[in-house]
Scaffold this motif. Structure first.
Motif, PDB file in Angstrom:
ATOM      1  N   ILE A  11       0.849  -1.190   0.000  1.00 16.54           N
ATOM      2  CA  ILE A  11       0.000   0.000   0.000  1.00 16.54           C
ATOM      3  C   ILE A  11       0.882   1.237   0.000  1.00 16.54           C
ATOM      4  O   ILE A  11       1.539   1.544   0.999  1.00 16.54           O
ATOM      5  CB  ILE A  11      -0.901   0.019   1.247  1.00 16.54           C
ATOM      6  N   SER A  12       0.899   1.932  -1.119  1.00 16.22           N
ATOM      7  CA  SER A  12       1.623   3.196  -1.131  1.00 16.22           C
ATOM      8  C   SER A  12       0.656   4.286  -0.697  1.00 16.22           C
ATOM      9  O   SER A  12      -0.557   4.084  -0.672  1.00 16.22           O
ATOM     10  CB  SER A  12       2.142   3.485  -2.535  1.00 16.22           C
ATOM     11  N   ILE A  13       1.232   5.429  -0.360  1.00 19.61           N
ATOM     12  CA  ILE A  13       0.359   6.502   0.111  1.00 19.61           C
ATOM     13  C   ILE A  13      -0.568   6.958  -1.012  1.00 19.61           C
ATOM     14  O   ILE A  13      -1.736   7.268  -0.784  1.00 19.61           O
ATOM     15  CB  ILE A  13       1.211   7.648   0.668  1.00 19.61           C
ATOM     16  N   GLU A  14      -0.057   6.938  -2.256  1.00 15.80           N
ATOM     17  CA  GLU A  14      -0.902   7.356  -3.384  1.00 15.80           C
ATOM     18  C   GLU A  14      -2.132   6.467  -3.543  1.00 15.80           C
ATOM     19  O   GLU A  14      -3.175   6.907  -3.996  1.00 15.80           O
ATOM     20  CB  GLU A  14      -0.109   7.323  -4.701  1.00 15.80           C
ATOM     21  N   SER A  15      -1.978   5.188  -3.155  1.00 14.39           N
ATOM     22  CA  SER A  15      -3.099   4.281  -3.395  1.00 14.39           C
ATOM     23  C   SER A  15      -4.263   4.549  -2.455  1.00 14.39           C
ATOM     24  O   SER A  15      -5.310   3.908  -2.561  1.00 14.39           O
ATOM     25  CB  SER A  15      -2.650   2.831  -3.272  1.00 14.39           C
ATOM     26  N   LEU A  16      -4.092   5.500  -1.539  1.00 11.93           N
ATOM     27  CA  LEU A  16      -5.225   5.874  -0.703  1.00 11.93           C
ATOM     28  C   LEU A  16      -6.161   6.832  -1.429  1.00 11.93           C
ATOM     29  O   LEU A  16      -7.210   7.193  -0.908  1.00 11.93           O
ATOM     30  CB  LEU A  16      -4.735   6.553   0.574  1.00 11.93           C
ATOM     31  N   GLY A  17      -5.758   7.266  -2.631  1.00 11.11           N
ATOM     32  CA  GLY A  17      -6.526   8.252  -3.380  1.00 11.11           C
ATOM     33  C   GLY A  17      -7.984   7.858  -3.543  1.00 11.11           C
ATOM     34  O   GLY A  17      -8.292   6.725  -3.877  1.00 11.11           O
ATOM     35  N   GLY A  18      -8.860   8.813  -3.285  1.00 16.03           N
ATOM     36  CA  GLY A  18     -10.271   8.567  -3.490  1.00 16.03           C
ATOM     37  C   GLY A  18     -10.935   7.753  -2.396  1.00 16.03           C
ATOM     38  O   GLY A  18     -12.111   7.414  -2.515  1.00 16.03           O
ATOM     39  N   LEU A  19     -10.180   7.430  -1.356  1.00 13.76           N
ATOM     40  CA  LEU A  19     -10.779   6.642  -0.276  1.00 13.76           C
ATOM     41  C   LEU A  19     -11.954   7.373   0.366  1.00 13.76           C
ATOM     42  O   LEU A  19     -12.928   6.748   0.783  1.00 13.76           O
ATOM     43  CB  LEU A  19      -9.712   6.333   0.784  1.00 13.76           C
ATOM     44  N   SER A  20     -11.862   8.705   0.380  1.00  8.50           N
ATOM     45  CA  SER A  20     -12.932   9.454   1.036  1.00  8.50           C
ATOM     46  C   SER A  20     -14.246   9.321   0.287  1.00  8.50           C
ATOM     47  O   SER A  20     -15.307   9.528   0.847  1.00  8.50           O
ATOM     48  CB  SER A  20     -12.543  10.926   1.138  1.00  8.50           C
ATOM     49  N   LYS A  21     -14.150   8.986  -1.012  1.00 11.75           N
ATOM     50  CA  LYS A  21     -15.407   8.821  -1.766  1.00 11.75           C
ATOM     51  C   LYS A  21     -15.948   7.418  -1.614  1.00 11.75           C
ATOM     52  O   LYS A  21     -17.138   7.215  -1.442  1.00 11.75           O
ATOM     53  CB  LYS A  21     -15.146   9.099  -3.250  1.00 11.75           C
ATOM     54  N   ARG A  22     -15.013   6.431  -1.695  1.00  8.63           N
ATOM     55  CA  ARG A  22     -15.486   5.048  -1.662  1.00  8.63           C
ATOM     56  C   ARG A  22     -15.897   4.625  -0.266  1.00  8.63           C
ATOM     57  O   ARG A  22     -16.878   3.944  -0.074  1.00  8.63           O
ATOM     58  CB  ARG A  22     -14.385   4.128  -2.186  1.00  8.63           C
ATOM     59  N   LYS A  23     -15.099   5.010   0.693  1.00  5.15           N
ATOM     60  CA  LYS A  23     -15.351   4.566   2.072  1.00  5.15           C
ATOM     61  C   LYS A  23     -15.229   5.772   2.984  1.00  5.15           C
ATOM     62  O   LYS A  23     -14.214   5.941   3.664  1.00  5.15           O
ATOM     63  CB  LYS A  23     -14.313   3.510   2.472  1.00  5.15           C
ATOM     64  N   PRO A  24     -16.215   6.644   2.979  1.00  8.91           N
ATOM     65  CA  PRO A  24     -16.070   7.881   3.753  1.00  8.91           C
ATOM     66  C   PRO A  24     -15.808   7.622   5.236  1.00  8.91           C
ATOM     67  O   PRO A  24     -14.996   8.313   5.850  1.00  8.91           O
ATOM     68  CB  PRO A  24     -17.399   8.594   3.536  1.00  8.91           C
ATOM     69  N   LEU A  25     -16.458   6.615   5.790  1.00 10.68           N
ATOM     70  CA  LEU A  25     -16.283   6.372   7.223  1.00 10.68           C
ATOM     71  C   LEU A  25     -14.856   5.938   7.533  1.00 10.68           C
ATOM     72  O   LEU A  25     -14.224   6.434   8.468  1.00 10.68           O
ATOM     73  CB  LEU A  25     -17.272   5.296   7.689  1.00 10.68           C
ATOM     74  N   MET A  26     -14.339   5.017   6.689  1.00  7.89           N
ATOM     75  CA  MET A  26     -12.983   4.528   6.931  1.00  7.89           C
ATOM     76  C   MET A  26     -11.966   5.660   6.744  1.00  7.89           C
ATOM     77  O   MET A  26     -11.001   5.779   7.493  1.00  7.89           O
ATOM     78  CB  MET A  26     -12.645   3.376   5.974  1.00  7.89           C
ATOM     79  N   ALA A  27     -12.205   6.493   5.728  1.00  7.52           N
ATOM     80  CA  ALA A  27     -11.296   7.618   5.507  1.00  7.52           C
ATOM     81  C   ALA A  27     -11.315   8.554   6.699  1.00  7.52           C
ATOM     82  O   ALA A  27     -10.276   9.049   7.145  1.00  7.52           O
ATOM     83  CB  ALA A  27     -11.695   8.367   4.237  1.00  7.52           C
ATOM     84  N   PHE A  28     -12.483   8.772   7.235  1.00  5.11           N
ATOM     85  CA  PHE A  28     -12.610   9.656   8.394  1.00  5.11           C
ATOM     86  C   PHE A  28     -11.859   9.069   9.590  1.00  5.11           C
ATOM     87  O   PHE A  28     -11.149   9.782  10.308  1.00  5.11           O
ATOM     88  CB  PHE A  28     -14.081   9.856   8.730  1.00  5.11           C
TER      89      PHE A  28
END
Lengths: 508, 492
Positions: B369-386
């Motif tokens: 898991i690179s840091i870039e691969s977190l991209g868009g996490l806030s859209k797909r999994k808002p709770l987990m991103a939070f």
């Protein structure tokens, strides 16, 4: 309960809004909530007792008893108008951002309301750690507002803003912890209460930098100076302002910068009287430098928003100049200038945002002849410009006049230079106004179908314009609330003590 | 020495016995099923059940039996005091969470889950021994039980290359550190004539000035522990091992292992060597500062998320060492030690949460898991991103999270003992750390159009870990005062 509700109602709003199921009424609901919040603050204003300098409406509950840290809120003449400013600007900001924010409204409003809690909490917290809690908390929502809804270089700007501000505040935290141990030595029990900090006698050795009071003084001052921002710590500000969305800029300039100047007024000046006295020349010097530098740099800007941002550096310099003159005029003027700057710079950012929505450009050189096309917009812009350059009858005049009066009494030489800033202020604002609004109509304006102010925009601007004249013509109605507190500060600057209303007789 | 083992001794070590017996259940079941993997749910429940039983017994032993000074077992070689209780509980909770991650993670689930559960629990057994040891030899046994299980666990991963390298590296360097530690212990035994910690502590002030050998032994012992908790210059293994090991194991190492190692380190530090030996004191202060700086600066340069967390854990060891030094100069289990344990608790929760999120994102055993691969996490999994945002802000020490209050207690203690410059280094380092903790947040929320297709499986246990940790990060932050008082009460 009153102060708790004004602090935490916005946080509750943020929660409510993030759970709000319907997309449609979201903005109206948020506007409604922010008006309720403004109503609460108006009620506090109506209950406020102007005859005492003591803390009012105090709420104090133990929070972390082991360290004497309390949930401690209180209001007095120094903080009441800053709270009012915050709650007043919030509905205007929401209304002003109606069309400029295009995505993720829910998150945006939640950030805005959390930010409001943090800002009001900063103004009302009377406990060091509780204050720090709000102070740091305010970074997070602003970080998101700039970073998500900002312009091209938003990430650079927002990270710079965050790191810069945090760098200043951690030293303040160490100083606060140290002072908590000083209270333990002095009074037997540890306390983080500001009222106990005031009672400390911190040894001061003039001329020695590495002496206790001087070090504590600079640890606090650095945090506040970065927030204000004072020259030469201002470099985060233009970046943050230019990249922030309009509502972010309005809150940043309107309220967040005041957290720094408020910090000087509430913390630094009364806590470290000897060090303040000794080092005042440095702050006045830097303030004057900031006034002139900000004005000169503003003059050469090609971007309207950047121009307004640098004008902030200049205006906040006046506030510092007033505060460090340390007489009644200076304090009053400084406090008044904080409000003026909140109103007029907030209005300027909103106006810049309005024209940006229409043309998607902020380049001064691309404009020209707007006055023919948008007459009412131009009138609004002109009034705010006058307020910003402190023309009599507007609020800006009262503030700057009082500051210069106060600073003349203590430092005539610096005042001569500071007056230069008034002239320069007129130069850059009017020159910008001339280039944007007069002359032949530019290509940019011809290309875009422009319409004058909409009803919504009238609702945004009219309260601000009314306030500009109201504060300019009847300053006493505003200053009356702060007079007792300021007189108390001036009279007892070297042995400043603040009491809780109703407990003045008791020895703590 | 005549050692008699009474019933009281056995009752006192009942948490360890419970852990040992229940660790055998999954293995026994597998044997009875003729080496067919039993249902992983059942194995998970058996494992969690054993850990919960151990936790309950630990609490019972502490609160029911340990009234008075007689809270030791086996001729004073094992002690059940506040440090044991708190570090033991944190380690048990961390182990339970890691076990839940192992159940889901692609590189640990599958046909060896029963063995993994056994190894995890025997590692935890070692942790309990380590955190309760009052005898240097028992301490060493605990340390080795814990480490040996871990070496095996890492090597058992389905992942092909990195984890083998990590296991080997960890094994070789861990063995080296154990040798250093043992070498130090032998000098201590040689000069003090006892392996019993309470006697050594009594003799330290006198011996450390008169006997060079004792000072030498003490220093080597402490350096051995420095290796275990990755203090500069012994931190080099940490990023490689944390990155290469399966994520649940990294979580276990970054939290439980670190907590008990610090607990044992704390017992050694309480020998007041710092008060007597100025040199040792100076050296450790510099080690703390350098650890913070090296950890934070190196973390800025990382692109792999796990590697970044590994360097951040190095930096946190630096903060914790400040707390240990403060404890060392007060010379008693007190304010400073409570600060250390509170910080360990907070640090474990936020680190577990962050690793759980990494585990949640991994699709296959060879995934990184690179840091870039977190991209868009806030859209797909808002709770987990939070939740991840909360963990990162907490690691950076922003209120109202537990990370802020942990640092507050730690640095308050340092300031109260006059170590202001260490506190200053600490807070300045948390500013540096904010820079890299903000990066994943930037990627999750502020980058557009770089959304990567990373469909996440609905893995219930891992998400539970994330959500519980996120809630705890906030609750323990806002209500840290009472908790801190409880910790202080338990310790004194």
């Amino acid at each position: 309960m009153l102060l708790s509700s004004v602090v935490f109602f916005p946080a509750l709003c943020a929660l409510l809004l993030s759970l709000w199921p319907v997309q449609k009424l979201l903005k109206s609901f948020a506007l409604f909530l922010s008006l309720i919040e403004f109503g609460i603050s108006l009620f506090i204003l109506s209950q406020f007792d102007v005859s005492t300098a003591s803390l009012q409406m105090v709420e104090k509950y133990p929070w972390i008893e082991r360290f004497g840290i309390n949930y401690f809120l209180g209001i007095d003449g120094l903080s009441i108008w800053l709270v009012m400013l915050t709650t007043f600007l919030m509905p205007i900001v929401i209304l002003g951002s109606w069309n400029s924010i295009e995505k993720k409204w829910k998150g945006f409003l939640a950030c805005l309301f959390v930010l409001q809690t943090a800002m009001i909490g900063t103004f009302l917290a009377i406990d060091a750690i509780f204050f720090y809690f709000f102070w740091e908390l305010s970074l997070v929502p602003m970080y998101f507002i700039i970073g998500i809804w900002g312009g091209q270089r938003r990430i650079y700007a927002t990270v710079k803003f965050f790191i810069y501000t945090m760098l200043g505040s951690v030293l303040m935290l160490v100083a606060m912890i140290y002072m908590m141990f000083l209270t333990e030595q002095a009074f037997g029990t540890m306390s983080a209460s500001l009222l106990d900090f005031y009672r400390l006698n911190i040894p001061f050795v003039g001329g020695q930098f590495f002496s206790l009071q001087t070090l504590l003084f600079f640890a606090f001052s650095l945090a506040f100076a970065i927030k204000v921002p004072m020259f030469p710590f201002h470099t985060w500000l233009p970046d943050a302002h230019v990249e922030a969305p309009t509502p972010g800029s309005v809150i940043l300039a309107g309220v967040m910068l005041k957290m720094g100047t408020y910090g000087f007024l509430r913390w630094v000046i009364p806590l470290f009287p000897e060090a303040t006295e000794y080092w005042a020349w440095l702050f006045i010097f830097v303030a004057v430098l900031g006034i002139v530098y900000g004005a000169l740099v503003a003059m050469v800007q090609t971007d309207i928003k950047k121009l307004v941002a640098y004008s902030s550096v200049s205006h906040m310099g006046y506030v510092i100049l007033g505060l460090f003159s340390m007489n009644s005029f200076g304090f009053t003027g400084g406090l008044y200038q904080m409000l003026n700057h909140g109103v007029s710079t907030g209005a300027l950012f909103l106006l810049v945002g309005m024209i940006y929505e229409r043309t998607h450009s902020r380049e001064i050189s691309k404009y020209g002849g707007l006055a023919n096309v948008l007459p009412f917009y131009s009138i609004g812009f002109f009034i705010v410009t006058l307020s910003s350059i402190a023309v009599p009858l507007t609020n800006g005049f009262v503030g700057e006049f009082l500051i210069l009066l106060g600073s003349y009494a203590s430092n005539p030489v610096f005042t001569y230079v500071a007056v230069l800033g008034v002239v320069l202020g007129a130069v850059y604002m009017l020159w910008m106004f001339k280039r944007v609004f007069f002359g032949p109509e530019s290509v940019l304006i011809k290309e875009h179908p422009l319409h004058d102010l909409s009803v919504r925009e009238y609702f945004v601007l009219v309260p601000l314009v009314v306030l500009i004249f109201w504060m300019g013509v009847f300053p006493k109605q505003f200053l009356g609330f702060s007079k007792t507190s300021i007189d108390h500060l001036v009279a007892h600057r070297s042995d400043y003590i603040l009491m809780v209303q109703g407990q003045e007789g008791k020895q703590p | 020495m005549n050692v008699t083992i009474g019933l009281a001794d056995l009752i006192r070590v009942s948490p360890m016995i419970a852990l040992f017996i229940s660790s055998l259940i999954p293995l026994t079941v597998k044997v009875l099923k003729k080496n067919h993997e039993p249902s992983p749910q059942a194995t998970l429940i058996q494992g969690l059940g054993g850990i919960i039983a151990a936790a309950v017994l630990l609490l019972t032993v502490y609160f029911v039996l340990s009234t008075g000074p007689d809270s030791t077992a086996f001729a004073d070689s094992i002690i059940f005091d506040g440090v044991t209780l708190l570090s033991g509980l944190i380690a048990l909770v961390a182990a339970a969470f890691s076990l839940m991650l192992m159940y889901d993670n692609p590189s640990t689930r599958g046909n060896q889950f029963a063995e993994l559960t056994f190894l995890t629990m025997s590692s935890v057994l070692g942790m309990l021994v380590l955190s309760s040891a009052m005898d240097l030899v028992v301490m060493f046994i605990g340390l080795e039980t814990m480490s040996l299980s871990l070496y095996l666990m890492i090597a058992m991963s389905h992942e092909e290359r990195l984890s083998k390298e990590a296991a080997f590296k960890y094994f070789v360097l861990g063995g080296f550190a154990s040798a250093v530690l043992l070498y130090g212990l032998s000098f201590i035994f040689g000069s003090a004539g006892t392996t019993h910690l309470s006697e050594i502590i009594q003799k330290t002030p006198e011996l450390i000035t008169s006997s060079r050998l004792f000072l030498f032994g003490m220093t080597l012992t402490m350096l051995g522990f420095c290796f275990k908790v990755s203090i500069f210059p012994f931190q080099a293994w940490t990023p490689d091992v944390y990155q290469g090991a399966p994520t649940p194991h990294s979580a276990l190492m970054a939290t439980a292992v670190k907590v008990v190692s610090f607990a044992a380190f704390l017992r050694i530090i309480l020998s007041q060597s710092f008060v007597v030996s100025e040199n040792l004191f100076d050296i450790f202060q510099w080690l703390a500062v350098l650890t913070m700086i090296v950890g934070n600066v190196a973390a800025i340069l990382q692109n792999n998320f796990k590697r970044m967390l590994a360097y951040s854990s190095v930096a946190h060891s630096g903060y914790l060492l400040v707390g240990l030094i403060t404890t060392g100069i007060t010379g008693e289990v007190s304010f400073a030690a409570s600060g250390v344990l509170f910080y360990l608790l907070g640090y474990s929760i936020m680190t577990l949460g962050a690793f759980a999120l990494v585990s949640l994102l991994e699709k296959s055993e060879n995934d990184s898991i690179s840091i870039e691969s977190l991209g868009g996490l806030s859209k797909r999994k808002p709770l987990m991103a939070f939740c991840l945002t909360l963990f990162l802000l907490s690691l950076a020490g922003i209120p109202p999270t537990v990370g802020f209050f942990g640092k507050f207690y730690l640095f308050s203690a340092a300031i109260s003992q006059g170590l202001i410059w260490l506190a200053l280094w600490g807070v300045l380092n948390s500013v540096i750390s904010a820079y890299y903790y903000l990066r994943p947040i930037v990627v999750m929320y502020m980058h557009e159009g770089e959304e990567q297709e990373r469909p996440m499986e609905a893995s219930f246990p891992t998400q539970t870990v994330v959500i519980i940790s996120a809630i705890l990060v906030v609750i323990l932050g806002v209500f840290s005062g009472p908790l801190f008082s409880v910790i202080e009460g338990v310790l004194s």
